[in-house]
Design a protein around this motif. Structure first.
Motif, PDB file in Angstrom:
ATOM      1  N   ARG A 174     -85.163  21.983  -4.342  1.00  0.00           N
ATOM      2  CA  ARG A 174     -85.999  21.723  -3.273  1.00  0.00           C
ATOM      3  C   ARG A 174     -85.920  22.837  -2.317  1.00  0.00           C
ATOM      4  NH1 ARG A 174     -87.100  16.687  -0.606  1.00  0.00           N
ATOM      5  NH2 ARG A 174     -85.942  15.757  -1.966  1.00  0.00           N
ATOM      6  N   HIS A 175     -87.338  23.327  -2.110  1.00  0.00           N
ATOM      7  CA  HIS A 175     -87.764  24.483  -1.370  1.00  0.00           C
ATOM      8  C   HIS A 175     -89.136  24.280  -0.886  1.00  0.00           C
ATOM      9  CE1 HIS A 175     -87.091  28.721   0.105  1.00  0.00           C
ATOM     10  NE2 HIS A 175     -88.391  28.898  -0.498  1.00  0.00           N
ATOM     11  N   ASP A 176     -89.326  24.800   0.268  1.00  0.00           N
ATOM     12  CA  ASP A 176     -90.662  24.724   0.884  1.00  0.00           C
ATOM     13  C   ASP A 176     -91.088  26.455   0.608  1.00  0.00           C
ATOM     14  OD1 ASP A 176     -93.019  25.325   2.545  1.00  0.00           O
ATOM     15  OD2 ASP A 176     -92.485  23.662   3.625  1.00  0.00           O
ATOM     16  N   VAL A 177     -92.392  26.472   0.132  1.00  0.00           N
ATOM     17  CA  VAL A 177     -92.515  27.972  -0.333  1.00  0.00           C
ATOM     18  C   VAL A 177     -93.113  28.626   1.072  1.00  0.00           C
ATOM     19  CG1 VAL A 177     -93.033  27.710  -2.627  1.00  0.00           C
ATOM     20  CG2 VAL A 177     -95.322  27.524  -0.875  1.00  0.00           C
ATOM     21  N   THR A 178     -93.271  28.242   2.211  1.00  0.00           N
ATOM     22  CA  THR A 178     -93.686  28.789   3.422  1.00  0.00           C
ATOM     23  C   THR A 178     -92.204  29.615   3.757  1.00  0.00           C
ATOM     24  OG1 THR A 178     -93.057  26.940   4.833  1.00  0.00           O
ATOM     25  CG2 THR A 178     -95.447  27.357   4.098  1.00  0.00           C
ATOM     26  N   PHE A 179     -91.312  29.694   3.284  1.00  0.00           N
ATOM     27  CA  PHE A 179     -90.140  30.159   3.501  1.00  0.00           C
ATOM     28  C   PHE A 179     -89.772  31.311   2.203  1.00  0.00           C
ATOM     29  CE2 PHE A 179     -89.701  26.534   6.149  1.00  0.00           C
ATOM     30  CZ  PHE A 179     -89.564  26.935   7.372  1.00  0.00           C
ATOM     31  N   PRO A 180     -89.367  32.471   2.590  1.00  0.00           N
ATOM     32  CA  PRO A 180     -88.994  33.283   1.368  1.00  0.00           C
ATOM     33  C   PRO A 180     -87.954  32.643   0.287  1.00  0.00           C
ATOM     34  CG  PRO A 180     -88.892  34.524   3.467  1.00  0.00           C
ATOM     35  CD  PRO A 180     -88.860  33.039   3.736  1.00  0.00           C
ATOM     36  N   LEU A 181     -87.859  32.925  -0.905  1.00  0.00           N
ATOM     37  CA  LEU A 181     -87.148  32.509  -1.984  1.00  0.00           C
ATOM     38  C   LEU A 181     -86.610  33.640  -2.622  1.00  0.00           C
ATOM     39  CD1 LEU A 181     -86.147  30.139  -3.515  1.00  0.00           C
ATOM     40  CD2 LEU A 181     -88.060  30.268  -4.943  1.00  0.00           C
ATOM     41  N   TYR A 182     -85.250  33.609  -3.041  1.00  0.00           N
ATOM     42  CA  TYR A 182     -84.690  34.705  -3.786  1.00  0.00           C
ATOM     43  C   TYR A 182     -83.869  34.225  -4.963  1.00  0.00           C
ATOM     44  CZ  TYR A 182     -85.246  36.922   0.896  1.00  0.00           C
ATOM     45  OH  TYR A 182     -86.067  37.114   1.920  1.00  0.00           O
ATOM     46  N   VAL A 183     -84.619  34.394  -5.964  1.00  0.00           N
ATOM     47  CA  VAL A 183     -84.092  33.853  -7.521  1.00  0.00           C
ATOM     48  C   VAL A 183     -84.592  34.952  -8.182  1.00  0.00           C
ATOM     49  CG1 VAL A 183     -84.253  31.550  -6.877  1.00  0.00           C
ATOM     50  CG2 VAL A 183     -86.353  32.545  -7.862  1.00  0.00           C
ATOM     51  N   GLY A 223     -89.960  26.607 -25.388  1.00  0.00           N
ATOM     52  CA  GLY A 223     -88.786  27.279 -25.476  1.00  0.00           C
ATOM     53  C   GLY A 223     -88.312  28.295 -24.392  1.00  0.00           C
ATOM     54  N   ASN A 224     -88.652  28.094 -23.087  1.00  0.00           N
ATOM     55  CA  ASN A 224     -88.363  28.678 -22.001  1.00  0.00           C
ATOM     56  C   ASN A 224     -87.398  28.170 -21.026  1.00  0.00           C
ATOM     57  OD1 ASN A 224     -90.731  30.892 -22.161  1.00  0.00           O
ATOM     58  ND2 ASN A 224     -91.942  28.961 -22.201  1.00  0.00           N
ATOM     59  N   ASP A 225     -87.075  28.868 -20.078  1.00  0.00           N
ATOM     60  CA  ASP A 225     -85.785  28.502 -19.090  1.00  0.00           C
ATOM     61  C   ASP A 225     -86.793  28.141 -17.693  1.00  0.00           C
ATOM     62  OD1 ASP A 225     -83.732  27.668 -17.571  1.00  0.00           O
ATOM     63  OD2 ASP A 225     -82.682  29.521 -18.231  1.00  0.00           O
ATOM     64  N   VAL A 226     -86.879  27.175 -17.362  1.00  0.00           N
ATOM     65  CA  VAL A 226     -87.757  26.563 -16.195  1.00  0.00           C
ATOM     66  C   VAL A 226     -87.066  26.440 -14.892  1.00  0.00           C
ATOM     67  CG1 VAL A 226     -89.715  25.037 -15.556  1.00  0.00           C
ATOM     68  CG2 VAL A 226     -89.619  26.138 -17.869  1.00  0.00           C
ATOM     69  N   LEU A 227     -87.342  27.128 -13.811  1.00  0.00           N
ATOM     70  CA  LEU A 227     -87.141  26.732 -12.555  1.00  0.00           C
ATOM     71  C   LEU A 227     -88.188  25.821 -11.710  1.00  0.00           C
ATOM     72  CD1 LEU A 227     -84.990  26.897 -10.012  1.00  0.00           C
ATOM     73  CD2 LEU A 227     -85.925  29.088  -9.575  1.00  0.00           C
ATOM     74  N   CYS A 228     -88.081  24.619 -11.260  1.00  0.00           N
ATOM     75  CA  CYS A 228     -89.041  23.869 -10.801  1.00  0.00           C
ATOM     76  C   CYS A 228     -88.788  24.126  -9.264  1.00  0.00           C
ATOM     77  CB  CYS A 228     -88.987  22.531 -11.322  1.00  0.00           C
ATOM     78  SG  CYS A 228     -90.008  21.265 -10.031  1.00  0.00           S
ATOM     79  N   VAL A 229     -89.522  24.602  -8.424  1.00  0.00           N
ATOM     80  CA  VAL A 229     -89.549  24.708  -6.913  1.00  0.00           C
ATOM     81  C   VAL A 229     -90.444  23.741  -6.457  1.00  0.00           C
ATOM     82  CG1 VAL A 229     -89.781  26.078  -4.920  1.00  0.00           C
ATOM     83  CG2 VAL A 229     -88.582  27.002  -7.077  1.00  0.00           C
ATOM     84  N   ASP A 230     -89.648  22.695  -5.336  1.00  0.00           N
ATOM     85  CA  ASP A 230     -90.830  21.858  -4.940  1.00  0.00           C
ATOM     86  C   ASP A 230     -90.441  21.320  -3.675  1.00  0.00           C
ATOM     87  OD1 ASP A 230     -93.032  19.339  -4.565  1.00  0.00           O
ATOM     88  OD2 ASP A 230     -93.587  19.997  -6.626  1.00  0.00           O
ATOM     89  N   ASN A 231     -91.382  21.094  -2.457  1.00  0.00           N
ATOM     90  CA  ASN A 231     -90.585  20.252  -1.409  1.00  0.00           C
ATOM     91  C   ASN A 231     -90.697  18.746  -1.430  1.00  0.00           C
ATOM     92  OD1 ASN A 231     -93.313  20.207  -0.873  1.00  0.00           O
ATOM     93  ND2 ASN A 231     -93.177  21.164   1.359  1.00  0.00           N
ATOM     94  N   PHE A 232     -91.445  18.388  -2.325  1.00  0.00           N
ATOM     95  CA  PHE A 232     -91.604  17.176  -2.661  1.00  0.00           C
ATOM     96  C   PHE A 232     -92.724  16.237  -1.600  1.00  0.00           C
ATOM     97  CE2 PHE A 232     -87.691  17.952  -4.967  1.00  0.00           C
ATOM     98  CZ  PHE A 232     -88.063  17.514  -6.298  1.00  0.00           C
ATOM     99  N   PHE A 233     -93.474  17.255  -0.919  1.00  0.00           N
ATOM    100  CA  PHE A 233     -94.140  16.469  -0.150  1.00  0.00           C
ATOM    101  C   PHE A 233     -95.450  15.431  -0.812  1.00  0.00           C
ATOM    102  CE2 PHE A 233     -98.421  17.010   2.128  1.00  0.00           C
ATOM    103  CZ  PHE A 233     -98.443  16.005   2.972  1.00  0.00           C
ATOM    104  N   THR A 234     -95.845  16.104  -1.696  1.00  0.00           N
ATOM    105  CA  THR A 234     -96.868  15.326  -2.766  1.00  0.00           C
ATOM    106  C   THR A 234     -96.156  15.094  -4.002  1.00  0.00           C
ATOM    107  OG1 THR A 234     -98.142  17.302  -3.263  1.00  0.00           O
ATOM    108  CG2 THR A 234     -98.734  15.685  -1.570  1.00  0.00           C
TER     109      THR A 234
END
Length: 312
Positions: free
Chosen positions: A55-64, A25-36
């Motif tokens: 689609r996002h690479d975590v080596t860059f900042p993220l604002y959510v 019952g949660n609201d989920v944001l999946c973040v992935d750069n799809f390398f693997t």
């Protein structure tokens, strides 16, 4: 309903975690750069209104805006993390900095998916959380081992310096459906080779040991850890303490697949640990958890998944 971010959410573990968080019952944001990671792992969740993919690479900042963060982003098998070792270290270190910075801004609770690799080739067996490890800082596995160790350092410094609500789990060998068939991990290697009738590759004499945890058990304890009392930060070992040699695993896979594959022996890779077994006393005490799925049952489910995947 919580808004929860899962970095690396399209990977093997991440996709199962997203699935469980949606189910509860949660609201989920999946973040992935799809390398693997793979869109196929999360395709069945795409139509759910409470699931979102970025689609996002975590080596860059993220604002959510989120309330909890599970930081799973990082290639986890030697084949993948050694492909671009500099990027692997950046993913562990810069990724941790960016996710911790986001958690600090939001005052969100954050869990780090660390690894048994922080123990290196251990001199203490089984490995308790108090053991500091025996890691080669300049070897071919160091990008992953030391990257994850540095990430743990960052998490605990953010906890001490900024009173951030952190959770750190050290994941031991995990297997199950959605493993990448070419990731070089021993369970997927043996199963794919057995199904295809290829020789099963064993390194050394096959006497090195691993402890294998089925993915459902692991996801259960990760969620328990995230929602545990604020004063329990970890690190905590999560995995199955039942230990098997590589020969025992190969023989079980041959039996369950009915394969006629032959065993072939090759030299041990550099820095390959001889033993790996978690001491899970802390997880039992603090989280009331221990794994339920035995290796034969888990392998049977995993083999069925790979039979379908390889027939496509």
């Amino acid at each position: 309903m919580k808004k929860i971010l899962v970095s690396g959410g399209a990977g093997f573990l991440g996709s199962h975690l997203c699935e469980e968080l949606i189910r509860t019952g949660n609201d989920v944001l999946c973040v992935d750069n799809f390398f693997t990671g793979s869109k196929r792992n999360i395709a069945h969740l795409m139509t759910n209104p409470y699931f979102e993919v970025m689609r996002h690479d975590v080596t860059f900042p993220l604002y959510v805006e989120v309330e909890q963060i599970y930081n799973l982003a990082c290639p986890a098998s030697p084949v993948h993390y050694q492909f671009d070792p500099v990027q692997t270290t950046k993913t562990s270190v810069h990724g941790a900095i960016n996710m911790l910075g986001l958690a600090k801004r939001l005052q969100a609770r954050i869990l780090q998916a660390s690894t048994s690799e922080v123990y290196g080739d251990p001199e203490v067996h089984p490995q308790p959380e108090e053991y500091w490890g025996r890691v080669n800082p300049v070897g071919i596995r160091s990008c992953y081992d030391e990257g994850k160790r540095c990430a743990e350092t960052l998490f605990f410094d953010y906890w001490r310096q900024h009173a951030l609500l952190i959770k750190v789990v050290r994941i031991f060998n995990t297997y199950g459906p959605r493993m990448h068939p070419n990731d070089g991990r021993v369970v997927s290697n043996f199963i794919v080779q057995a199904i295809r009738g290829e020789d099963i590759t064993i390194y050394g004499e096959g006497q090195q040991t691993r402890s294998f945890c089925y993915v459902d058990d692991l996801i259960n304890v990760m969620v328990r850890m995230m929602n545990s009392p604020d004063d329990f930060t970890g690190p905590v070992n999560i995995g199955n303490p039942c230990e098997y040699t590589m020969l025992e695993l190969a023989e079980m896979v041959l039996k369950l697949t009915g394969s006629t594959s032959k065993l072939v022996f090759k030299p041990l890779p550099s820095d390959d640990p001889k033993q790996r077994q978690p001491n899970i006393a802390l997880a039992k005490e603090k989280l009331g958890w221990e794994p339920k799925v035995n290796l034969e049952d888990g392998l049977t489910r995993t083999i069925e998944y790979f039979k379908k995947e390889l027939s496509l």
